[in-house]
Write an enzyme that holds these catalytic residues in place. Sequence first.
Site, mmCIF file in Angstrom:
data_model
loop_
_atom_site.group_PDB
_atom_site.id
_atom_site.type_symbol
_atom_site.label_atom_id
_atom_site.label_comp_id
_atom_site.label_asym_id
_atom_site.label_seq_id
_atom_site.Cartn_x
_atom_site.Cartn_y
_atom_site.Cartn_z
ATOM 1 N N ARG A 1 -48.738 80.354 -65.130
ATOM 2 C CA ARG A 1 -47.297 79.699 -64.799
ATOM 3 C C ARG A 1 -46.515 80.542 -65.618
ATOM 4 O O ARG A 1 -45.587 81.281 -64.941
ATOM 5 C CB ARG A 1 -46.948 78.513 -64.859
ATOM 6 N N HIS B 1 -36.098 69.969 -62.718
ATOM 7 C CA HIS B 1 -37.187 69.475 -62.864
ATOM 8 C C HIS B 1 -38.511 70.622 -64.058
ATOM 9 O O HIS B 1 -39.584 71.193 -64.494
ATOM 10 C CB HIS B 1 -38.512 70.434 -62.010
ATOM 11 N N GLY C 1 -35.751 75.773 -48.562
ATOM 12 C CA GLY C 1 -37.215 76.245 -48.695
ATOM 13 C C GLY C 1 -37.577 75.634 -50.349
ATOM 14 O O GLY C 1 -38.865 75.993 -51.257
ATOM 15 N N GLN D 1 -35.549 73.232 -57.781
ATOM 16 C CA GLN D 1 -36.684 72.075 -58.171
ATOM 17 C C GLN D 1 -37.563 73.568 -58.821
ATOM 18 O O GLN D 1 -38.780 72.800 -60.331
ATOM 19 C CB GLN D 1 -37.357 72.065 -57.667
#
Length: 233
Positions: free
Chosen positions: A59, A109, A175, A91
Amino acid sequence: MTAIRNIVILTGAGISAESGLATFRAEDGLWEDHRVEDVATPEAFARDPALVQRFYDLRRAAVLAAEPNPAHAALARLDREWTGELLIVTQNIDDLHERAGAARVLHMHGEALSAWCTACNTRHRWTASLSGDPPCPACGSPALRPDIVWFGEMPYEMDRIFAALADADLFVSIGTSGAVYPAAGFVQAARDAGAATLELNLDRSLGSRLFDETRLGPASVLVPDWVAGVLRR
Ligand code: BJW
Protein backbone atom coordinates in the site's frame (compact mmCIF):
# COMPACT_ATOMS: atom_id res chain seq x y z
CA MET A 1 -29.71 31.18 -0.54
CA THR A 2 -28.33 30.45 2.94
CA ALA A 3 -24.87 31.91 3.62
CA ILE A 4 -22.17 29.27 3.95
CA ARG A 5 -19.13 29.93 6.06
CA ASN A 6 -18.06 26.64 7.68
CA ILE A 7 -17.48 23.64 5.41
CA VAL A 8 -16.61 20.08 6.45
CA ILE A 9 -15.61 17.67 3.69
CA LEU A 10 -15.31 13.91 4.15
CA THR A 11 -13.29 12.05 1.53
CA GLY A 12 -13.00 8.31 0.92
CA ALA A 13 -11.21 5.93 -1.39
CA GLY A 14 -13.25 7.09 -4.41
CA ILE A 15 -11.44 10.43 -4.58
CA SER A 16 -8.13 8.60 -5.12
CA ALA A 17 -9.50 5.93 -7.47
CA GLU A 18 -8.63 7.98 -10.56
CA SER A 19 -5.08 8.29 -9.21
CA GLY A 20 -4.83 4.53 -9.56
CA LEU A 21 -5.33 3.60 -5.88
CA ALA A 22 -7.77 0.74 -5.40
CA THR A 23 -10.95 1.29 -3.40
CA PHE A 24 -11.97 -1.22 -0.75
CA ARG A 25 -15.36 -2.59 -1.64
CA ALA A 26 -15.42 -2.61 -5.45
CA GLU A 27 -15.30 -6.02 -7.15
CA ASP A 28 -11.62 -5.43 -7.95
CA GLY A 29 -11.08 -3.63 -4.64
CA LEU A 30 -8.45 -4.14 -1.97
CA TRP A 31 -10.41 -6.57 0.15
CA GLU A 32 -10.81 -8.97 -2.78
CA ASP A 33 -7.36 -10.49 -2.28
CA HIS A 34 -7.32 -10.10 1.48
CA ARG A 35 -10.03 -10.84 4.03
CA VAL A 36 -10.37 -7.65 6.07
CA GLU A 37 -9.97 -9.58 9.32
CA ASP A 38 -6.63 -10.93 8.01
CA VAL A 39 -5.04 -7.50 7.61
CA ALA A 40 -6.98 -4.62 9.12
CA THR A 41 -7.44 -5.53 12.78
CA PRO A 42 -5.06 -5.43 15.75
CA GLU A 43 -5.80 -9.14 16.24
CA ALA A 44 -4.56 -9.87 12.70
CA PHE A 45 -1.35 -7.96 13.40
CA ALA A 46 -0.79 -9.92 16.64
CA ARG A 47 -1.47 -13.22 14.82
CA ASP A 48 0.58 -12.67 11.65
CA PRO A 49 2.58 -9.43 11.73
CA ALA A 50 4.61 -10.36 8.63
CA LEU A 51 1.44 -10.67 6.49
CA VAL A 52 0.08 -7.33 7.71
CA GLN A 53 3.44 -5.58 7.23
CA ARG A 54 3.66 -6.96 3.67
CA PHE A 55 0.13 -5.74 2.88
CA TYR A 56 0.95 -2.21 4.09
CA ASP A 57 4.40 -2.26 2.41
CA LEU A 58 2.52 -2.73 -0.89
CA ARG A 59 0.00 0.00 0.00
CA ARG A 60 2.86 2.38 0.92
CA ALA A 61 4.59 1.72 -2.40
CA ALA A 62 1.33 2.31 -4.30
CA VAL A 63 0.80 5.64 -2.49
CA LEU A 64 4.33 6.78 -3.33
CA ALA A 65 3.74 5.93 -7.01
CA ALA A 66 0.37 7.71 -7.25
CA GLU A 67 -0.22 11.35 -8.24
CA PRO A 68 -3.04 13.69 -7.19
CA ASN A 69 -5.91 13.99 -9.69
CA PRO A 70 -8.16 16.98 -10.54
CA ALA A 71 -10.42 16.26 -7.55
CA HIS A 72 -7.50 16.63 -5.09
CA ALA A 73 -6.37 19.74 -6.98
CA ALA A 74 -9.86 21.27 -6.73
CA LEU A 75 -10.02 20.75 -2.94
CA ALA A 76 -6.55 22.30 -2.65
CA ARG A 77 -7.87 25.30 -4.60
CA LEU A 78 -10.83 25.51 -2.21
CA ASP A 79 -8.43 25.37 0.75
CA ARG A 80 -6.39 28.25 -0.72
CA GLU A 81 -9.32 30.46 -1.67
CA TRP A 82 -12.01 29.74 0.95
CA THR A 83 -11.80 32.40 3.66
CA GLY A 84 -14.26 30.68 5.99
CA GLU A 85 -13.63 27.59 8.12
CA LEU A 86 -12.77 24.42 6.21
CA LEU A 87 -11.84 20.94 7.38
CA ILE A 88 -11.06 18.12 4.94
CA VAL A 89 -11.48 14.92 6.93
CA THR A 90 -10.06 12.06 4.93
CA GLN A 91 -10.48 8.35 5.61
CA ASN A 92 -7.68 7.79 3.11
CA ILE A 93 -4.18 6.89 4.21
CA ASP A 94 -2.59 8.38 1.07
CA ASP A 95 -1.07 11.89 1.07
CA LEU A 96 -2.64 13.07 -2.20
CA HIS A 97 -4.61 15.92 -0.61
CA GLU A 98 -1.37 17.34 0.81
CA ARG A 99 0.61 16.76 -2.37
CA ALA A 100 -2.06 18.64 -4.30
CA GLY A 101 -1.49 21.57 -1.90
CA ALA A 102 -4.27 21.26 0.70
CA ALA A 103 -3.29 22.10 4.27
CA ARG A 104 -6.52 21.87 6.29
CA VAL A 105 -6.51 18.04 6.16
CA LEU A 106 -7.10 15.52 8.95
CA HIS A 107 -6.35 11.79 8.46
CA MET A 108 -8.88 10.05 10.69
CA HIS A 109 -7.73 6.50 9.68
CA GLY A 110 -3.98 7.19 9.84
CA GLU A 111 -1.33 7.54 7.16
CA ALA A 112 0.51 5.06 4.95
CA LEU A 113 3.73 7.10 5.15
CA SER A 114 3.84 7.09 8.93
CA ALA A 115 5.14 4.42 11.33
CA TRP A 116 4.06 4.27 14.97
CA CYS A 117 6.36 2.92 17.64
CA THR A 118 4.26 1.02 20.18
CA ALA A 119 7.23 0.98 22.59
CA CYS A 120 7.88 4.73 22.95
CA ASN A 121 4.65 6.07 21.32
CA THR A 122 6.42 8.20 18.70
CA ARG A 123 5.47 8.57 15.03
CA HIS A 124 7.94 8.77 12.15
CA ARG A 125 7.61 9.56 8.46
CA TRP A 126 8.23 6.19 6.79
CA THR A 127 8.62 5.50 3.07
CA ALA A 128 10.55 2.19 3.20
CA SER A 129 9.45 -1.32 4.16
CA LEU A 130 8.40 -2.12 7.72
CA SER A 131 9.01 -5.83 7.17
CA GLY A 132 11.90 -7.36 9.11
CA ASP A 133 11.25 -5.28 12.25
CA PRO A 134 13.43 -2.20 11.63
CA PRO A 135 14.38 -0.30 14.83
CA CYS A 136 12.43 2.75 15.94
CA PRO A 137 14.52 5.87 15.13
CA ALA A 138 13.71 7.27 18.59
CA CYS A 139 14.15 4.32 20.99
CA GLY A 140 15.68 1.53 18.89
CA SER A 141 12.93 -0.98 19.69
CA PRO A 142 11.72 -3.27 16.87
CA ALA A 143 8.18 -2.15 17.69
CA LEU A 144 7.07 -0.17 14.64
CA ARG A 145 3.60 -0.80 13.18
CA PRO A 146 1.74 0.90 10.35
CA ASP A 147 0.17 4.13 11.68
CA ILE A 148 -3.25 2.95 10.54
CA VAL A 149 -6.57 2.87 12.40
CA TRP A 150 -7.77 -0.72 12.20
CA PHE A 151 -11.25 -2.06 12.96
CA GLY A 152 -11.93 -1.86 16.67
CA GLU A 153 -9.49 1.03 17.17
CA MET A 154 -10.47 4.64 17.81
CA PRO A 155 -10.10 6.91 14.75
CA TYR A 156 -7.91 9.97 15.22
CA GLU A 157 -9.07 13.41 16.35
CA MET A 158 -12.74 12.57 16.82
CA ASP A 159 -13.27 15.52 19.19
CA ARG A 160 -11.95 17.95 16.57
CA ILE A 161 -14.09 16.36 13.85
CA PHE A 162 -17.33 16.45 15.85
CA ALA A 163 -16.61 20.05 16.92
CA ALA A 164 -16.24 21.02 13.25
CA LEU A 165 -19.44 19.14 12.35
CA ALA A 166 -21.34 20.91 15.13
CA ASP A 167 -20.39 24.28 13.55
CA ALA A 168 -20.80 23.23 9.91
CA ASP A 169 -23.05 25.06 7.47
CA LEU A 170 -22.26 22.58 4.70
CA PHE A 171 -21.12 18.94 4.82
CA VAL A 172 -19.85 17.34 1.62
CA SER A 173 -19.10 13.62 1.32
CA ILE A 174 -16.90 12.57 -1.60
CA GLY A 175 -16.20 9.03 -2.82
CA THR A 176 -17.06 6.99 0.24
CA SER A 177 -19.46 4.04 0.47
CA GLY A 178 -20.74 4.88 3.96
CA ALA A 179 -19.98 1.35 5.14
CA VAL A 180 -17.60 2.20 7.97
CA TYR A 181 -18.42 4.02 11.22
CA PRO A 182 -17.96 6.53 12.75
CA ALA A 183 -17.35 8.31 9.38
CA ALA A 184 -20.67 6.98 8.03
CA GLY A 185 -22.43 8.83 10.86
CA PHE A 186 -20.99 12.27 10.09
CA VAL A 187 -23.83 13.16 7.72
CA GLN A 188 -26.37 12.70 10.52
CA ALA A 189 -24.23 14.77 12.91
CA ALA A 190 -24.05 17.53 10.30
CA ARG A 191 -27.82 17.40 9.75
CA ASP A 192 -28.39 17.60 13.50
CA ALA A 193 -26.26 20.77 13.47
CA GLY A 194 -28.49 22.26 10.75
CA ALA A 195 -25.92 21.94 7.94
CA ALA A 196 -26.82 21.42 4.30
CA THR A 197 -25.51 18.04 3.05
CA LEU A 198 -24.17 17.07 -0.37
CA GLU A 199 -22.90 13.75 -1.67
CA LEU A 200 -20.50 13.51 -4.65
CA ASN A 201 -19.98 9.88 -5.62
CA LEU A 202 -19.81 7.43 -8.50
CA ASP A 203 -22.59 5.34 -6.94
CA ARG A 204 -24.95 6.21 -4.12
CA SER A 205 -23.55 5.53 -0.64
CA LEU A 206 -25.40 3.43 1.94
CA GLY A 207 -26.54 6.63 3.68
CA SER A 208 -27.48 8.44 0.49
CA ARG A 209 -31.05 9.21 1.61
CA LEU A 210 -29.62 11.38 4.42
CA PHE A 211 -28.15 13.88 1.95
CA ASP A 212 -30.09 16.91 0.72
CA GLU A 213 -28.50 16.45 -2.68
CA THR A 214 -26.55 13.68 -4.45
CA ARG A 215 -24.52 14.20 -7.62
CA LEU A 216 -23.33 11.03 -9.35
CA GLY A 217 -20.19 10.81 -11.49
CA PRO A 218 -16.41 10.61 -11.26
CA ALA A 219 -14.76 12.76 -8.61
CA SER A 220 -12.36 14.26 -11.17
CA VAL A 221 -15.37 15.94 -12.83
CA LEU A 222 -17.81 16.51 -9.96
CA VAL A 223 -15.38 17.99 -7.45
CA PRO A 224 -13.86 20.72 -9.69
CA ASP A 225 -17.40 21.67 -10.81
CA TRP A 226 -18.66 21.90 -7.23
CA VAL A 227 -15.60 23.88 -6.04
CA ALA A 228 -15.95 26.36 -8.92
CA GLY A 229 -19.61 26.82 -7.96
CA VAL A 230 -19.03 27.32 -4.25
CA LEU A 231 -16.23 29.85 -4.87
CA ARG A 232 -18.56 31.81 -7.22
CA ARG A 233 -21.31 32.19 -4.57
C1 BJW B 1 -15.80 6.92 -6.66
C2 BJW B 1 -14.94 6.74 -7.74
C3 BJW B 1 -14.65 7.86 -8.53
C4 BJW B 1 -15.17 4.83 -6.73
N1 BJW B 1 -15.20 9.04 -8.21
N2 BJW B 1 -16.33 8.10 -6.39
C5 BJW B 1 -22.08 -0.69 13.86
C6 BJW B 1 -22.29 0.65 14.07
C7 BJW B 1 -21.23 1.49 14.32
C8 BJW B 1 -19.93 1.03 14.30
C9 BJW B 1 -19.72 -0.31 14.07
C10 BJW B 1 -20.76 -1.15 13.87
N3 BJW B 1 -20.26 -2.40 13.71
C11 BJW B 1 -18.91 -2.31 13.79
C12 BJW B 1 -18.57 -1.05 14.01
C13 BJW B 1 -17.22 -0.51 14.12
C14 BJW B 1 -16.41 -0.49 12.85
C15 BJW B 1 -17.27 -0.48 11.59
O1 BJW B 1 -17.67 0.55 11.10
N4 BJW B 1 -17.52 -1.63 11.01
C16 BJW B 1 -18.36 -1.69 9.79
C17 BJW B 1 -17.87 -2.83 8.93
C18 BJW B 1 -19.81 -1.76 10.20
N5 BJW B 1 -15.62 0.70 12.91
C19 BJW B 1 -14.49 0.76 13.59
O2 BJW B 1 -14.02 -0.22 14.18
C20 BJW B 1 -13.79 2.10 13.68
N6 BJW B 1 -13.55 2.42 15.04
C21 BJW B 1 -14.56 2.64 15.90
O3 BJW B 1 -15.74 2.53 15.57
O4 BJW B 1 -14.16 3.01 17.16
C22 BJW B 1 -15.18 3.22 18.15
C23 BJW B 1 -15.84 4.57 18.05
C24 BJW B 1 -17.19 4.69 18.35
C25 BJW B 1 -17.84 5.92 18.29
C26 BJW B 1 -17.13 7.04 17.89
C27 BJW B 1 -15.81 6.91 17.60
C28 BJW B 1 -15.17 5.68 17.66
C29 BJW B 1 -12.45 2.05 12.95
C30 BJW B 1 -12.63 1.93 11.49
C31 BJW B 1 -11.28 1.77 10.81
C32 BJW B 1 -11.43 1.61 9.29
N7 BJW B 1 -10.21 1.22 8.76
C33 BJW B 1 -10.13 1.00 7.31
C34 BJW B 1 -8.79 0.28 6.99
C35 BJW B 1 -7.60 0.99 7.47
C36 BJW B 1 -7.04 1.99 6.47
C37 BJW B 1 -6.43 1.31 5.26
O5 BJW B 1 -5.94 0.20 5.32
O6 BJW B 1 -6.45 1.99 4.21
O7 BJW B 1 -10.26 2.25 6.60
S1 BJW B 1 -11.46 0.01 6.66
C38 BJW B 1 -11.53 0.83 5.10
O8 BJW B 1 -12.88 1.36 4.95
C39 BJW B 1 -10.57 2.03 5.20
C40 BJW B 1 -11.42 3.13 4.62
O9 BJW B 1 -10.96 4.39 5.09
C41 BJW B 1 -12.82 2.79 5.08
C42 BJW B 1 -13.90 3.42 4.27
O10 BJW B 1 -13.88 2.97 2.93
P1 BJW B 1 -14.30 3.95 1.75
O11 BJW B 1 -13.33 5.04 1.66
O12 BJW B 1 -15.72 4.33 1.89
O13 BJW B 1 -14.07 2.99 0.48
P2 BJW B 1 -15.10 2.01 -0.27
O14 BJW B 1 -14.31 1.12 -1.14
O15 BJW B 1 -16.00 1.36 0.71
O16 BJW B 1 -16.01 2.97 -1.14
C43 BJW B 1 -15.46 3.67 -2.25
C44 BJW B 1 -16.50 4.64 -2.77
O17 BJW B 1 -15.90 5.40 -3.81
C45 BJW B 1 -17.75 3.99 -3.36
O18 BJW B 1 -18.90 4.64 -2.83
C46 BJW B 1 -17.64 4.25 -4.88
O19 BJW B 1 -18.91 4.50 -5.47
C47 BJW B 1 -16.80 5.50 -4.90
N8 BJW B 1 -15.99 5.70 -6.10
N9 BJW B 1 -14.61 5.40 -7.84
C48 BJW B 1 -16.06 9.12 -7.20
N10 BJW B 1 -13.84 7.77 -9.65
